[in-house]
Each structure stands twice: as structure tokens, then as C-alpha cells.
Design a protein around this motif. Structure first.
Motif, short mmCIF file in Angstrom:
data_model
loop_
_atom_site.label_atom_id
_atom_site.label_comp_id
_atom_site.label_asym_id
_atom_site.label_seq_id
_atom_site.Cartn_x
_atom_site.Cartn_y
_atom_site.Cartn_z
N PHE A 175 14.75 74.86 58.46
CA PHE A 175 15.99 74.84 58.96
C PHE A 175 16.36 73.38 59.16
O PHE A 175 17.63 72.97 59.09
CB PHE A 175 15.99 75.61 60.57
N VAL A 176 15.45 72.55 59.65
CA VAL A 176 15.80 71.01 59.91
C VAL A 176 16.16 70.58 58.50
O VAL A 176 17.11 69.80 58.32
CB VAL A 176 14.71 70.44 60.73
N LEU A 177 15.28 70.83 57.56
CA LEU A 177 15.61 70.16 56.21
C LEU A 177 17.01 70.86 55.63
O LEU A 177 17.62 70.05 54.85
CB LEU A 177 14.46 70.73 55.23
N TRP A 178 17.24 72.13 55.70
CA TRP A 178 18.50 72.46 55.42
C TRP A 178 19.64 71.86 55.94
O TRP A 178 20.64 71.46 55.19
CB TRP A 178 18.61 74.14 55.80
N THR B 197 18.56 84.57 60.84
CA THR B 197 17.48 84.74 59.87
C THR B 197 16.36 83.78 59.78
O THR B 197 15.42 83.92 59.10
CB THR B 197 17.97 85.02 58.40
N HIS B 198 16.64 82.94 61.07
CA HIS B 198 15.41 81.85 60.91
C HIS B 198 14.01 82.17 61.09
O HIS B 198 13.10 81.65 60.55
CB HIS B 198 16.05 80.85 62.00
N GLN B 199 13.97 83.41 61.80
CA GLN B 199 12.54 83.84 61.94
C GLN B 199 11.75 84.19 60.52
O GLN B 199 10.73 84.56 60.43
CB GLN B 199 12.33 84.98 62.99
N ASN C 212 21.25 86.62 51.72
CA ASN C 212 21.14 85.52 53.02
C ASN C 212 21.33 84.11 52.36
O ASN C 212 21.73 83.34 52.70
CB ASN C 212 19.95 85.79 53.69
N LEU C 213 20.55 84.18 51.42
CA LEU C 213 20.14 82.71 50.71
C LEU C 213 21.40 82.22 49.91
O LEU C 213 21.96 81.13 49.82
CB LEU C 213 19.09 82.78 49.45
N LEU D 215 37.01 75.70 55.19
CA LEU D 215 35.71 75.15 55.57
C LEU D 215 35.13 76.01 56.90
O LEU D 215 33.90 76.03 56.94
CB LEU D 215 35.81 73.74 55.96
N GLY D 216 36.01 76.65 57.59
CA GLY D 216 35.67 77.13 58.64
C GLY D 216 34.71 78.53 58.27
O GLY D 216 33.64 78.81 58.93
N ILE D 217 34.98 78.92 57.06
CA ILE D 217 34.16 80.07 56.69
C ILE D 217 33.01 79.72 55.68
O ILE D 217 31.84 80.11 55.94
CB ILE D 217 35.06 80.95 55.60
N LEU D 218 33.18 78.67 55.20
CA LEU D 218 32.07 78.11 54.46
C LEU D 218 31.28 77.27 55.22
O LEU D 218 30.06 77.22 54.74
CB LEU D 218 32.65 77.12 53.24
N PHE D 219 31.39 76.89 56.34
CA PHE D 219 30.25 76.20 57.24
C PHE D 219 29.86 77.23 58.27
O PHE D 219 28.62 77.21 58.31
CB PHE D 219 30.91 74.92 58.25
N GLY D 220 30.89 77.89 58.73
CA GLY D 220 30.37 78.92 59.88
C GLY D 220 29.44 80.03 59.48
O GLY D 220 28.58 80.33 60.01
N ALA D 221 29.87 80.78 58.28
CA ALA D 221 28.85 81.87 57.77
C ALA D 221 27.43 81.45 57.58
O ALA D 221 26.52 82.01 57.83
CB ALA D 221 29.68 82.64 56.58
N PRO D 222 27.24 80.28 56.93
CA PRO D 222 26.01 79.79 56.75
C PRO D 222 25.14 79.41 57.95
O PRO D 222 24.04 79.92 58.13
CB PRO D 222 26.15 78.48 55.79
N ILE D 223 26.14 78.93 59.01
CA ILE D 223 25.20 78.66 59.99
C ILE D 223 24.84 79.99 60.64
O ILE D 223 23.60 80.31 61.42
CB ILE D 223 26.30 77.86 61.08
N ILE D 224 25.93 80.99 60.87
CA ILE D 224 25.34 82.29 61.48
C ILE D 224 24.31 82.82 60.90
O ILE D 224 23.28 83.24 61.82
CB ILE D 224 26.78 83.02 61.37
N ARG D 225 24.21 83.00 59.33
CA ARG D 225 23.15 83.43 58.76
C ARG D 225 21.91 82.78 58.75
O ARG D 225 20.75 83.33 59.13
CB ARG D 225 23.30 83.89 57.59
N ALA D 226 21.89 81.34 58.99
CA ALA D 226 20.74 80.70 59.19
C ALA D 226 20.17 80.98 60.67
O ALA D 226 19.11 80.95 60.70
CB ALA D 226 21.15 79.28 58.90
N VAL D 227 20.91 80.80 61.66
CA VAL D 227 20.49 81.31 62.94
C VAL D 227 19.90 82.40 63.09
O VAL D 227 18.93 82.69 63.71
CB VAL D 227 21.76 81.04 63.89
#
Length: 223
Positions: free
Chosen positions: A174-177, A90-92, A34-35, A76-88
Motif C-alpha cells: 500500500f505504501v509503495l502504491w 481490499t488492503h488485507q 480491483n487491480l 480526477l475525482g473518479i480516477l483518484f477516488g475509486a482507486p483509494i476506495i478499493r485500495a482501502v
């Protein structure tokens, strides 16, 4: 025939990105994975942007820029999209400070900024005859409505939406990320690559628009 091949190619790339996103959504990944995706994916944006700019500048012609931009955008669709998905997703699980802001305020901000994102897409579709990233490169230079106030209303709205998600999640990490990693990567893409490809495709009209319209933060249109 040429346009049909290009359309098929773009659709194939889009389906590939959707496949990657679905895989990222459905996989039970370890904390290290995830990280790696959340941080490493965004960090990879920087070399991809610089590489795309170097290739673009070797032969800056309008016929060539569309293909280069297609590959850069879908990467960039992958490099931006995948991190957003995992961040959302796993945010808890993120340990760290909890923002002392009511969930209701965060949800309201998510709704407002979500509407803003959709508005910028509609604006681009109607005034630029295009869609986000390389789904459909704009055939006209969008300079009206929201684009009269800032050159990048979609970028501004997207960043505001992600920050609103962090507030809704009450997650300071999440905000800092978003602020310290995601936003710089997105702005480097805009400044280093996107502005250059727009200059090649639209020439003097884009340079004139650029000279009178702020890059990000809105300002009342002149005259």
C-alpha cells in the motif's frame, strides 16, 4: 440565472461522483477488477491531465478556465477516488511484506494527518473562498497560514494521510502504491494543470506567490 445553472451543473456532477464511489464501495469485485481500478484508474490520470492542459492552452481565458477545470477536477475525482476506495477496502487481500511498525503508531499518524487534511480545507475555505477540487473553485488566491509555507499543503497532507493509512495497515505494498503511483500522478496534475490554471485565473499575483513559496515541502515564509 447563469450562476444558478452552473451551481446545478456542479451539484449534478458531484452527485454522479458520489454514485460512482458508492458503486465502487458496494460491489464485490474480482482481483483483476480491483487491480484494474487501483492501478489503471491512477494511470488514466496522466492522459486526462495532459488533455486538459492542451485544451486549456488553446484559449487561456478566465471565463473558459472555470469550465475546463470543473470537468478535469470531477474526472480526477473518479480516477483518484475509486482507486483509494478499493485500495482501502481490499488492503488485507494484498500479499507482500508486512511493515514492522506497531498498529498504534500507524493509527496515531492517521489521526494527525487527518487533522492536517481538514486544516488545509478550512484554510482554503477561509482564505481562498473555495473547496477541494471543483466543488467551489477558489475566488481568492490563498497565500496565508499553511499556504504561506507551501503552495500545496492539501496535497502534502493528503499524501501523508495515505502513507499513514499504509503504515496503519502494516502494508508495504500500500505504501509503495502511494509513493510510486499515486503521488506521481497527483504531483503531475498539480505541476502540469493546476499551476497553469491558477496562473490564468490570478495572473501576476500567483506568479509572485509561486516565486517565493515552495511547491510542496514547507519552508518558513520569507519576510
Amino acid at each position: 440565472m447563469k450562476h444558478a445553472v452552473e451551481l446545478f451543473f456542479r451539484i449534478a456532477l458531484l452527485m454522479f461522483i458520489w454514485f460512482v464511489w458508492l458503486w465502487v464501495i458496494n460491489q464485490p469485485l474480482s482481483n483483476i477488477m480491483n487491480l484494474s481500478i487501483i492501478v489503471g484508474g491512477v494511470l488514466l490520470v496522466f492522459p486526462i491531465v495532459w488533455l486538459g492542459r492542451m485544451i486549456l492552452d488553446r484559449q487561456p481565458t478566465t471565463s473558459r478556465v472555470a469550465w475546463i477545470t470543473t470537468f478535469v477536477h470531477y474526472a480526477l475525482g473518479i480516477l483518484f477516488g475509486a482507486p483509494i476506495i478499493r485500495a482501502v477496502i481490499t488492503h488485507q487481500d494484498w500479499s507482500g511484506w508486512t511493515l514492522p511498525i506497531p498498529v498504534e503508531i500507524g493509527l496515531l499518524l492517521v489521526i494527525i494527518t487527518g487533522v492536517a487534511v481538514l486544516s488545509t480545507m478550512v484554510n482554503l475555505a477561509l482564505k481562498g473562498l473555495g473547496a477541494p477540487f471543483a466543488i467551489a473553485l477558489s475566488r481568492k488566491l490563498a497565500v496565508d497560514w499553511l499556504y504561506a509555507w507551501t503552495r500545496n499543503p492539501m496535497v502534502l497532507a493528503a499524501l501523508a494521510f495515505l502513507l499513514s493509512l499504509g503504515i496503519w495497515f502494516q502494508s508495504a505494498l500500500f505504501v509503495l502504491w502511494v509513493l510510486l503511483l499515486f503521488a506521481p500522478a497527483l504531483l503531475v496534475f498539480v505541476k502540469v494543470y493546476e499551476e497553469r490554471e491558477l496562473e490564468i485565473r490570478f495572473g501576476a499575483s500567483y506568479l509572485e506567490y509561486k516565486s517565493r513559496t515552495p511547491m510542496l515541502f514547507p519552508r518558513k515564509p520569507r519576510g
